[in-house]
Motif scaffolding. Structure first.
Motif, PDB file in Angstrom:
ATOM      1  N   CYS A  62       9.469 -15.184  -8.241  1.00  0.00           N
ATOM      2  CA  CYS A  62       9.591 -14.030  -7.827  1.00  0.00           C
ATOM      3  C   CYS A  62       8.623 -13.499  -6.628  1.00  0.00           C
ATOM      4  O   CYS A  62       8.932 -13.085  -5.742  1.00  0.00           O
ATOM      5  N   VAL A  63       7.524 -13.775  -6.896  1.00  0.00           N
ATOM      6  CA  VAL A  63       6.481 -13.263  -5.903  1.00  0.00           C
ATOM      7  C   VAL A  63       6.657 -14.153  -4.744  1.00  0.00           C
ATOM      8  O   VAL A  63       6.327 -13.797  -3.607  1.00  0.00           O
ATOM      9  N   GLU A  64       6.927 -15.518  -4.757  1.00  0.00           N
ATOM     10  CA  GLU A  64       7.085 -16.465  -3.720  1.00  0.00           C
ATOM     11  C   GLU A  64       8.401 -15.924  -2.862  1.00  0.00           C
ATOM     12  O   GLU A  64       7.983 -16.013  -1.694  1.00  0.00           O
ATOM     13  N   HIS A  65       9.390 -15.673  -3.591  1.00  0.00           N
ATOM     14  CA  HIS A  65      10.610 -15.002  -2.784  1.00  0.00           C
ATOM     15  C   HIS A  65      10.286 -13.831  -2.109  1.00  0.00           C
ATOM     16  O   HIS A  65      10.740 -13.493  -0.891  1.00  0.00           O
ATOM     17  N   ALA A  66       9.419 -12.733  -2.530  1.00  0.00           N
ATOM     18  CA  ALA A  66       9.109 -11.596  -2.031  1.00  0.00           C
ATOM     19  C   ALA A  66       8.134 -11.895  -0.746  1.00  0.00           C
ATOM     20  O   ALA A  66       8.271 -11.291   0.458  1.00  0.00           O
ATOM     21  N   ILE A  67       7.396 -13.084  -0.916  1.00  0.00           N
ATOM     22  CA  ILE A  67       6.384 -13.337   0.316  1.00  0.00           C
ATOM     23  C   ILE A  67       7.382 -13.931   1.461  1.00  0.00           C
ATOM     24  O   ILE A  67       7.198 -13.753   2.734  1.00  0.00           O
ATOM     25  N   THR A  68       8.092 -15.056   1.105  1.00  0.00           N
ATOM     26  CA  THR A  68       9.026 -15.386   2.260  1.00  0.00           C
ATOM     27  C   THR A  68       9.987 -14.679   2.685  1.00  0.00           C
ATOM     28  O   THR A  68      10.701 -14.897   3.879  1.00  0.00           O
ATOM     29  N   SER A  69      10.455 -13.508   1.996  1.00  0.00           N
ATOM     30  CA  SER A  69      11.355 -12.598   2.641  1.00  0.00           C
ATOM     31  C   SER A  69      11.154 -11.647   3.702  1.00  0.00           C
ATOM     32  O   SER A  69      11.974 -11.716   4.483  1.00  0.00           O
ATOM     33  N   GLY A  70       9.747 -11.468   4.021  1.00  0.00           N
ATOM     34  CA  GLY A  70       9.147 -10.901   4.929  1.00  0.00           C
ATOM     35  C   GLY A  70       9.146  -9.205   4.707  1.00  0.00           C
ATOM     36  O   GLY A  70       8.746  -8.649   5.605  1.00  0.00           O
ATOM     37  N   ASN A  71       9.825  -8.991   3.643  1.00  0.00           N
ATOM     38  CA  ASN A  71      10.016  -7.458   3.340  1.00  0.00           C
ATOM     39  C   ASN A  71       8.711  -7.054   2.659  1.00  0.00           C
ATOM     40  O   ASN A  71       8.049  -7.429   1.454  1.00  0.00           O
ATOM     41  N   LYS A  72       8.037  -6.278   3.527  1.00  0.00           N
ATOM     42  CA  LYS A  72       6.610  -5.701   3.439  1.00  0.00           C
ATOM     43  C   LYS A  72       6.613  -4.786   1.978  1.00  0.00           C
ATOM     44  O   LYS A  72       5.680  -5.061   1.097  1.00  0.00           O
ATOM     45  N   ALA A  73       7.523  -4.198   1.767  1.00  0.00           N
ATOM     46  CA  ALA A  73       7.626  -3.178   0.750  1.00  0.00           C
ATOM     47  C   ALA A  73       7.633  -3.999  -0.594  1.00  0.00           C
ATOM     48  O   ALA A  73       6.896  -3.677  -1.756  1.00  0.00           O
ATOM     49  N   ASP A  74       8.663  -5.087  -0.728  1.00  0.00           N
ATOM     50  CA  ASP A  74       8.958  -5.910  -1.716  1.00  0.00           C
ATOM     51  C   ASP A  74       7.560  -6.723  -1.936  1.00  0.00           C
ATOM     52  O   ASP A  74       6.885  -6.802  -3.265  1.00  0.00           O
ATOM     53  N   GLN A  75       6.824  -7.358  -1.079  1.00  0.00           N
ATOM     54  CA  GLN A  75       5.767  -7.875  -0.967  1.00  0.00           C
ATOM     55  C   GLN A  75       4.542  -6.994  -1.679  1.00  0.00           C
ATOM     56  O   GLN A  75       3.814  -7.620  -2.728  1.00  0.00           O
ATOM     57  N   ARG A  76       4.368  -5.855  -1.273  1.00  0.00           N
ATOM     58  CA  ARG A  76       3.227  -4.995  -1.766  1.00  0.00           C
ATOM     59  C   ARG A  76       3.604  -4.929  -3.438  1.00  0.00           C
ATOM     60  O   ARG A  76       2.922  -4.886  -4.345  1.00  0.00           O
ATOM     61  N   GLU A  77       4.966  -4.490  -3.684  1.00  0.00           N
ATOM     62  CA  GLU A  77       5.338  -4.173  -4.943  1.00  0.00           C
ATOM     63  C   GLU A  77       4.980  -5.308  -6.047  1.00  0.00           C
ATOM     64  O   GLU A  77       4.736  -5.149  -7.316  1.00  0.00           O
ATOM     65  N   LYS A  78       5.555  -6.632  -5.516  1.00  0.00           N
ATOM     66  CA  LYS A  78       5.455  -7.836  -6.221  1.00  0.00           C
ATOM     67  C   LYS A  78       3.690  -7.893  -6.595  1.00  0.00           C
ATOM     68  O   LYS A  78       3.244  -8.504  -7.605  1.00  0.00           O
ATOM     69  N   ILE A  79       3.013  -7.896  -5.592  1.00  0.00           N
ATOM     70  CA  ILE A  79       1.505  -7.855  -5.576  1.00  0.00           C
ATOM     71  C   ILE A  79       1.023  -6.969  -6.631  1.00  0.00           C
ATOM     72  O   ILE A  79       0.145  -7.126  -7.477  1.00  0.00           O
ATOM     73  N   ALA A  80       1.291  -5.668  -6.535  1.00  0.00           N
ATOM     74  CA  ALA A  80       0.866  -4.685  -7.481  1.00  0.00           C
ATOM     75  C   ALA A  80       1.331  -4.933  -8.835  1.00  0.00           C
ATOM     76  O   ALA A  80       0.638  -4.679  -9.827  1.00  0.00           O
ATOM     77  N   GLU A  81       2.535  -5.348  -8.963  1.00  0.00           N
ATOM     78  CA  GLU A  81       3.048  -5.685 -10.533  1.00  0.00           C
ATOM     79  C   GLU A  81       1.934  -6.823 -10.932  1.00  0.00           C
ATOM     80  O   GLU A  81       1.623  -6.778 -12.388  1.00  0.00           O
ATOM     81  N   LEU A  82       1.873  -7.992 -10.174  1.00  0.00           N
ATOM     82  CA  LEU A  82       0.953  -9.076 -10.580  1.00  0.00           C
ATOM     83  C   LEU A  82      -0.487  -8.450 -11.066  1.00  0.00           C
ATOM     84  O   LEU A  82      -1.187  -8.845 -11.954  1.00  0.00           O
ATOM     85  N   MET A  83      -1.159  -7.638 -10.179  1.00  0.00           N
ATOM     86  CA  MET A  83      -2.337  -7.207 -10.357  1.00  0.00           C
ATOM     87  C   MET A  83      -2.473  -6.178 -11.675  1.00  0.00           C
ATOM     88  O   MET A  83      -3.255  -6.412 -12.379  1.00  0.00           O
ATOM     89  N   GLU A  84      -1.406  -5.498 -12.027  1.00  0.00           N
ATOM     90  CA  GLU A  84      -1.447  -4.880 -13.071  1.00  0.00           C
ATOM     91  C   GLU A  84      -1.328  -5.469 -14.331  1.00  0.00           C
ATOM     92  O   GLU A  84      -1.940  -5.225 -15.144  1.00  0.00           O
ATOM     93  N   VAL A  85      -0.420  -6.595 -14.213  1.00  0.00           N
ATOM     94  CA  VAL A  85      -0.285  -7.406 -15.519  1.00  0.00           C
ATOM     95  C   VAL A  85      -1.657  -8.149 -15.750  1.00  0.00           C
ATOM     96  O   VAL A  85      -2.078  -8.369 -16.868  1.00  0.00           O
ATOM     97  N   ILE A  86      -2.026  -8.517 -14.789  1.00  0.00           N
ATOM     98  CA  ILE A  86      -3.282  -9.500 -14.937  1.00  0.00           C
ATOM     99  C   ILE A  86      -4.573  -8.668 -15.452  1.00  0.00           C
ATOM    100  O   ILE A  86      -5.141  -8.853 -16.322  1.00  0.00           O
ATOM    101  N   SER A  87      -4.652  -7.409 -15.039  1.00  0.00           N
ATOM    102  CA  SER A  87      -5.812  -6.330 -15.494  1.00  0.00           C
ATOM    103  C   SER A  87      -5.339  -5.840 -17.043  1.00  0.00           C
ATOM    104  O   SER A  87      -6.336  -5.886 -17.718  1.00  0.00           O
TER     105      SER A  87
END
Length: 91
Positions: A62-87
């Motif tokens: 999922c995160v890799e797909h967001a990164i390669t998609s080039g969609n900045k909003a999707d990238q930010r969303e996936k990174i924010a989700e990842l940071m939240e779940v890690i915290s």
């Protein structure tokens, strides 16, 4: 989720389910408290391994797909989700 990861997680979760049933039986049988706590620790460790496996698959898919998609909003969303779940997992 990839099929191999899903199968691995299902197998681990079934094993954990059996461990939890065993814990319930230990409590019911008034087993020694330290033995119960030791088994609780084992279940928590097993759950952490499942969590890590699911998270690793999420990042590689999922995160890799967001990164390669080039969609900045999707990238930010996936990174924010990842940071939240890690915290949350640190708590």
């Amino acid at each position: 989720m990839r099929k191999d990861i899903k199968a691995s997680c299902q197998k681990r979760l079934s094993r954990i389910e059996g461990q939890v049933r065993g814990l319930s039986k230990m409590v019911e049988e008034d087993r020694y408290c330290i033995d119960i706590v030791t088994q609780i620790s084992a279940v928590r460790a097993a759950l952490r391994r499942v969590e890590e496996e699911v998270l690793r698959d999420h990042v590689s898919h999922c995160v890799e797909h967001a990164i390669t998609s080039g969609n900045k909003a999707d990238q930010r969303e996936k990174i924010a989700e990842l940071m939240e779940v890690i915290s949350r997992s640190d708590r």
